[in-house]
Write a protein that holds these residues in place. Structure first.
Motif, PDB file in Angstrom:
ATOM      1  N   THR A   1       0.810  -1.218   0.000  1.00 29.57           N
ATOM      2  CA  THR A   1       0.000   0.000   0.000  1.00 29.57           C
ATOM      3  C   THR A   1       0.845   1.271   0.000  1.00 29.57           C
ATOM      4  O   THR A   1       0.537   2.213  -0.741  1.00 29.57           O
ATOM      5  CB  THR A   1      -0.967  -0.019   1.198  1.00 29.57           C
ATOM      6  N   PRO A   2       1.929   1.337   0.783  1.00 29.02           N
ATOM      7  CA  PRO A   2       2.774   2.547   0.703  1.00 29.02           C
ATOM      8  C   PRO A   2       3.570   2.648  -0.599  1.00 29.02           C
ATOM      9  O   PRO A   2       4.208   3.677  -0.847  1.00 29.02           O
ATOM     10  CB  PRO A   2       3.729   2.385   1.902  1.00 29.02           C
ATOM     11  N   GLY A   3       3.583   1.599  -1.404  1.00 28.89           N
ATOM     12  CA  GLY A   3       4.281   1.657  -2.692  1.00 28.89           C
ATOM     13  C   GLY A   3       5.641   0.990  -2.707  1.00 28.89           C
ATOM     14  O   GLY A   3       6.375   1.111  -3.696  1.00 28.89           O
ATOM     15  N   ALA A   4       5.995   0.283  -1.634  1.00 27.69           N
ATOM     16  CA  ALA A   4       7.284  -0.417  -1.617  1.00 27.69           C
ATOM     17  C   ALA A   4       7.193  -1.678  -2.495  1.00 27.69           C
ATOM     18  O   ALA A   4       6.180  -2.370  -2.509  1.00 27.69           O
ATOM     19  CB  ALA A   4       7.666  -0.794  -0.192  1.00 27.69           C
ATOM     20  N   LEU A   5       8.271  -1.936  -3.204  1.00 22.47           N
ATOM     21  CA  LEU A   5       8.354  -3.105  -4.085  1.00 22.47           C
ATOM     22  C   LEU A   5       9.208  -4.165  -3.408  1.00 22.47           C
ATOM     23  O   LEU A   5      10.349  -3.895  -3.016  1.00 22.47           O
ATOM     24  CB  LEU A   5       8.979  -2.693  -5.425  1.00 22.47           C
ATOM     25  N   TRP A   6       8.672  -5.378  -3.272  1.00 20.15           N
ATOM     26  CA  TRP A   6       9.328  -6.464  -2.553  1.00 20.15           C
ATOM     27  C   TRP A   6       9.492  -7.672  -3.469  1.00 20.15           C
ATOM     28  O   TRP A   6       8.675  -7.903  -4.356  1.00 20.15           O
ATOM     29  CB  TRP A   6       8.509  -6.878  -1.326  1.00 20.15           C
ATOM     30  N   GLY A   7      10.541  -8.461  -3.184  1.00 25.27           N
ATOM     31  CA  GLY A   7      10.769  -9.644  -4.004  1.00 25.27           C
ATOM     32  C   GLY A   7      11.168 -10.859  -3.190  1.00 25.27           C
ATOM     33  O   GLY A   7      11.733 -10.743  -2.088  1.00 25.27           O
ATOM     34  N   TRP A   8      10.857 -12.025  -3.728  1.00 23.57           N
ATOM     35  CA  TRP A   8      11.247 -13.315  -3.173  1.00 23.57           C
ATOM     36  C   TRP A   8      11.740 -14.167  -4.336  1.00 23.57           C
ATOM     37  O   TRP A   8      11.195 -14.091  -5.452  1.00 23.57           O
ATOM     38  CB  TRP A   8      10.062 -14.034  -2.516  1.00 23.57           C
ATOM     39  N   SER A   9      12.745 -14.997  -4.078  1.00 26.85           N
ATOM     40  CA  SER A   9      13.270 -15.842  -5.143  1.00 26.85           C
ATOM     41  C   SER A   9      13.320 -17.291  -4.668  1.00 26.85           C
ATOM     42  O   SER A   9      13.552 -17.565  -3.474  1.00 26.85           O
ATOM     43  CB  SER A   9      14.673 -15.369  -5.549  1.00 26.85           C
ATOM     44  N   PHE A  10      13.116 -18.203  -5.593  1.00 28.60           N
ATOM     45  CA  PHE A  10      13.033 -19.626  -5.274  1.00 28.60           C
ATOM     46  C   PHE A  10      13.818 -20.416  -6.323  1.00 28.60           C
ATOM     47  O   PHE A  10      13.702 -20.141  -7.524  1.00 28.60           O
ATOM     48  CB  PHE A  10      11.571 -20.088  -5.263  1.00 28.60           C
ATOM     49  N   GLU A  11      14.591 -21.394  -5.834  1.00 33.55           N
ATOM     50  CA  GLU A  11      15.414 -22.209  -6.729  1.00 33.55           C
ATOM     51  C   GLU A  11      14.995 -23.662  -6.613  1.00 33.55           C
ATOM     52  O   GLU A  11      14.635 -24.132  -5.520  1.00 33.55           O
ATOM     53  CB  GLU A  11      16.900 -22.097  -6.338  1.00 33.55           C
ATOM     54  N   LEU A  12      15.076 -24.367  -7.720  1.00 33.09           N
ATOM     55  CA  LEU A  12      14.845 -25.807  -7.683  1.00 33.09           C
ATOM     56  C   LEU A  12      16.120 -26.492  -7.211  1.00 33.09           C
ATOM     57  O   LEU A  12      17.210 -26.260  -7.742  1.00 33.09           O
ATOM     58  CB  LEU A  12      14.437 -26.307  -9.066  1.00 33.09           C
ATOM     59  N   ASP A  13      15.957 -27.321  -6.196  1.00 33.99           N
ATOM     60  CA  ASP A  13      17.096 -28.040  -5.618  1.00 33.99           C
ATOM     61  C   ASP A  13      16.689 -29.506  -5.499  1.00 33.99           C
ATOM     62  O   ASP A  13      15.929 -29.890  -4.607  1.00 33.99           O
ATOM     63  CB  ASP A  13      17.435 -27.457  -4.244  1.00 33.99           C
ATOM     64  N   GLY A  14      17.179 -30.310  -6.415  1.00 31.56           N
ATOM     65  CA  GLY A  14      16.841 -31.724  -6.377  1.00 31.56           C
ATOM     66  C   GLY A  14      15.355 -31.988  -6.523  1.00 31.56           C
ATOM     67  O   GLY A  14      14.825 -32.931  -5.947  1.00 31.56           O
ATOM     68  N   GLY A  15      14.687 -31.169  -7.255  1.00 26.15           N
ATOM     69  CA  GLY A  15      13.258 -31.353  -7.475  1.00 26.15           C
ATOM     70  C   GLY A  15      12.394 -30.589  -6.499  1.00 26.15           C
ATOM     71  O   GLY A  15      11.185 -30.506  -6.680  1.00 26.15           O
ATOM     72  N   ALA A  16      13.001 -30.066  -5.434  1.00 28.73           N
ATOM     73  CA  ALA A  16      12.238 -29.278  -4.471  1.00 28.73           C
ATOM     74  C   ALA A  16      12.497 -27.797  -4.708  1.00 28.73           C
ATOM     75  O   ALA A  16      13.594 -27.397  -5.122  1.00 28.73           O
ATOM     76  CB  ALA A  16      12.635 -29.654  -3.055  1.00 28.73           C
ATOM     77  N   LEU A  17      11.494 -27.006  -4.425  1.00 29.92           N
ATOM     78  CA  LEU A  17      11.627 -25.564  -4.580  1.00 29.92           C
ATOM     79  C   LEU A  17      12.062 -24.970  -3.242  1.00 29.92           C
ATOM     80  O   LEU A  17      11.407 -25.192  -2.212  1.00 29.92           O
ATOM     81  CB  LEU A  17      10.292 -24.978  -5.040  1.00 29.92           C
ATOM     82  N   VAL A  18      13.161 -24.250  -3.241  1.00 33.31           N
ATOM     83  CA  VAL A  18      13.750 -23.718  -2.005  1.00 33.31           C
ATOM     84  C   VAL A  18      13.830 -22.199  -2.107  1.00 33.31           C
ATOM     85  O   VAL A  18      14.247 -21.664  -3.138  1.00 33.31           O
ATOM     86  CB  VAL A  18      15.162 -24.305  -1.789  1.00 33.31           C
TER      87      VAL A  18
ATOM     88  N   THR B   1      15.410 -18.734  -1.767  1.00 38.49           N
ATOM     89  CA  THR B   1      16.805 -18.272  -1.738  1.00 38.49           C
ATOM     90  C   THR B   1      16.927 -16.773  -1.489  1.00 38.49           C
ATOM     91  O   THR B   1      18.020 -16.286  -1.210  1.00 38.49           O
ATOM     92  CB  THR B   1      17.512 -18.609  -3.056  1.00 38.49           C
ATOM     93  N   ALA B   2      15.877 -16.048  -1.646  1.00 40.03           N
ATOM     94  CA  ALA B   2      15.877 -14.618  -1.328  1.00 40.03           C
ATOM     95  C   ALA B   2      14.511 -14.276  -0.755  1.00 40.03           C
ATOM     96  O   ALA B   2      13.485 -14.682  -1.306  1.00 40.03           O
ATOM     97  CB  ALA B   2      16.164 -13.770  -2.561  1.00 40.03           C
ATOM     98  N   ASP B   3      14.518 -13.546   0.355  1.00 42.78           N
ATOM     99  CA  ASP B   3      13.281 -13.370   1.111  1.00 42.78           C
ATOM    100  C   ASP B   3      13.052 -11.901   1.413  1.00 42.78           C
ATOM    101  O   ASP B   3      13.900 -11.245   2.020  1.00 42.78           O
ATOM    102  CB  ASP B   3      13.379 -14.179   2.409  1.00 42.78           C
ATOM    103  N   ASP B   4      11.921 -11.383   0.956  1.00 40.10           N
ATOM    104  CA  ASP B   4      11.481 -10.064   1.392  1.00 40.10           C
ATOM    105  C   ASP B   4      12.528  -8.987   1.090  1.00 40.10           C
ATOM    106  O   ASP B   4      12.865  -8.171   1.943  1.00 40.10           O
ATOM    107  CB  ASP B   4      11.200 -10.108   2.904  1.00 40.10           C
ATOM    108  N   VAL B   5      13.003  -8.979  -0.119  1.00 42.16           N
ATOM    109  CA  VAL B   5      14.020  -8.013  -0.544  1.00 42.16           C
ATOM    110  C   VAL B   5      13.318  -6.765  -1.083  1.00 42.16           C
ATOM    111  O   VAL B   5      12.511  -6.857  -2.018  1.00 42.16           O
ATOM    112  CB  VAL B   5      14.911  -8.614  -1.652  1.00 42.16           C
TER     113      VAL B   5
END
Lengths: 382, 212
Positions: A75-92, A94-98
């Motif tokens: 709502t205040p206009g901040a842009l946030w990101g999260w990143s996920f990598e495949l590791d042995g078939g599982a999604l993990v 790797t970057a949180d609330d950036v």
């Protein structure tokens, strides 16, 4: 062969349009292939869940070669990101609330070429900023400020690894070709006019180049125009007219069929909303006349894999005794519809889009009021 | 076939005539008609109704049988600084406040959201105040920036979005069966009873000239 060009897009309400490219692995949703050079597809079955911010004015998800990313603007206009990598078939995760920026509106959409992403964020002060991001969500270079481009945009990737960026310029739908650095390579091609009162402008990648779709507010029809990779016109701006007011139309392209599925919702005789679709070919000629996909449903998004289309939407109880639910359907090239249940924790859907990764369509959506993590990666498997 | 005058008269603010909002003004919705999506949508149609049809039950036509209808679109945007949030609807079968349960449609309507009138050349009302019920929701994004929030189950209009009722929808008309041929003015008034917060009520009315 592992595909490099991954894509996709988003709009204000979190719905996103999606396009498809030739598939190296059409057997979407099966067990990981040990011979494949790249990470496996998400396994069919239970969705993978993570927790992201709950203040979601805007939402976008991007599929990369080795995983996914999710973005929100609050709502205040901040842009946030999260990143996920495949590791042995599982999604993990790797970057949180950036935090990536500020002053961003609900208009978010992104795409990737390989592991490099371009995220378009509409600005509350006007204009749009293109962020070039790596898989760790580090911003590469200085974001490209496009002052004359109004958000409500959808960027996509092309088969050549270029990205198409859609917007409105002076009120008219516009498309640019941009590089992975977010810089315009070829652009400022507009279709229609501000007088059409266009909305829901979306870029779609095709095997021939790109398409630009939008809603014509004056006629209530969806419109499409197609271009080659240099934005030379292939098929001029054409109404996809279902004979009714097509609310919030969305576009998906099937490379396998060389056809577009257009989905929308429309009011019925009792003023309830139903999701419909129709299929047109590469000349934008109707192949399958309008057909109902789901009653009591709104805000549909669409995607395509090697054998057909997927559609996801918000569906509601007409008696309003139970909360809205996320739902999906499989649509064959002949327009046959099969409902596909979507697992949730009992909350209601907030934002949703379909992203495509190596031929697999993944429903990425967020939930509010449920229990547990609120972000779902749910592979659409037949 | 209806003929529509080429010039629509818009009462109040057009898109390029928006009154500035003072910096210290409280955040309010600003409901406004969207003339560009209403003018020119008028059409004359005929349809037949029996006594059990919702159109008869809800008073959208004056009698059963074949009726002559002047249909048109109604498009309302929220160009204000706050969402129009009507809150959750009451339980099924229950009418409360602005929400009226429609046993015919089996859901709630916001009653009296708009009224449709027909005026003659002297400005006298020929057909008055057909109160059209609405399910207010975000149908179209007019100004980018905000995500849509409202559907028939959680009604309202988000800032920058519009509620759209196309002319092919039931009850999006005035029953002109008994109206003599001539030139008239069709008028749509949004929130005529001033039930909702609205920063500027001068842009709530759309009129256009029609020849029946």
């Amino acid at each position: 062969m592992w595909r490099l060009g991954i894509l996709l897009l988003a709009t204000a309400c979190g719905r996103f349009g999606f396009d498809d490219l030739p598939h190296s692995n059409p057997d979407a949703g099966t067990a990981p292939d040990a011979t494949d050079a790249g990470p496996p597809l998400l396994a069919c079955g239970s969705p993978t869940r993570f927790t992201i911010g709950t203040d979601q004015q805007g939402f976008a998800s991007i599929a990369r070669d080795n995983g996914f990313a999710a973005f929100t603007s609050d709502t205040p206009g901040a842009l946030w990101g999260w990143s996920f990598e495949l590791d042995g078939g599982a999604l993990v995760e790797t970057a949180d609330d950036v935090q990536l920026g500020s002053g961003v509106s609900a208009q978010l959409g992104g795409a990737a070429v390989g592991e490099q992403m371009v995220l378009a964020g509409g600005l509350t002060a006007g204009g749009t900023k293109l962020f070039s991001l790596d898989a760790s969500l580090d911003v590469i270079g200085t974001p490209n400020m496009l002052s004359n481009d109004t958000a409500a945009t959808v960027p996509v990737a092309s088969s050549t690894g270029l990205l198409a960026f859609a917007s409105t310029q002076g009120g008219a739908p516009a498309i640019d070709v941009v590089g992975t650095d977010g810089m315009v390579v070829d652009g400022d091609t507009t279709v229609g006019s501000a007088g059409d009162m266009p909305s829901y402008v979306a870029a779609v990648a095709t095997t021939s180049g790109f398409a630009l779709g939008y809603a014509d507010g004056t006629t209530g029809t969806a419109k499409l125009a197609t271009f080659d990779e240099h934005l030379d016109s292939l098929v001029a701006d054409t109404s996809i007219d279902a004979g009714t007011y097509m609310e919030l139309p969305w576009f998906a392209y099937s490379a396998a069929q060389n056809e577009f599925l257009v989905v929308w919702h429309q009011k019925n005789a009792t003023n309830d909303d139903d999701v419909w679709g129709m299929i047109v070919d590469q000349t934008l000629t109707t192949v399958v006349a309008p057909f109902e996909i789901s009653p009591y449903s709104t805000n549909a998004v669409a995607g395509a894999d090697a054998t057909g289309f997927w559609v996801a939407y918000d569906t509601y109880d007409p008696t309003m005794m139970s909360p809205n639910k996320m739902a999906a359907s499989r649509v064959t090239p002949s327009g046959q519809v099969t409902a596909r249940p979507v697992t949730s924790s009992g909350g209601t859907p907030m934002s949703w889009m379909l992203v495509e990764r190596d031929g697999q369509v993944v429903l990425t959506w967020t939930e509010t009021g449920g229990s547990g993590p609120n972000l779902y990666f749910d592979p659409m498997c037949s | 076939m209806i003929r529509v005058a080429s010039l629509a008269l818009i009462i109040g603010a057009c898109g390029d005539n928006i009154r500035p909002i003072p910096a210290d003004a409280p955040a309010l919705p600003d409901l406004a008609v969207v003339p560009g999506q209403m003018t020119g949508t008028e059409a004359i149609t005929t349809a037949s109704f029996d006594g059990s049809s919702c159109e008869v039950v809800e008073g959208c036509v004056d009698a059963v049988g074949e009726r002559r209808l002047l249909s048109f679109a109604t498009v309302t945007e929220n160009r204000g600084t706050a969402d129009l949030d009507l809150g959750p609807v009451p339980p099924p079968g229950v009418s409360s406040g602005i929400f009226v349960w429609s046993p015919c449609h089996m859901h709630h309507h916001v009653i009296g959201y708009a009224s449709f009138d027909l005026l003659d050349g002297s400005g006298d009302v020929v057909i008055a105040g057909h109160k059209q019920a609405f399910c207010l929701e975000d149908d179209e994004q007019i100004v980018p920036g905000r995500r849509s929030q409202f559907t028939c189950t959680l009604q309202g209009i988000t800032v920058g979005w519009a509620d759209v009722y196309a002319p092919d929808l039931a009850c999006e008309w005035i029953d002109v069966t008994d109206v003599p041929s001539g030139t008239y003015t069709v008028r749509v008034s949004i929130d005529p009873n001033e039930m909702f917060p609205d920063a500027d009520r001068t842009n709530n009315v759309w009129v256009d000239t029609v020849v029946l």
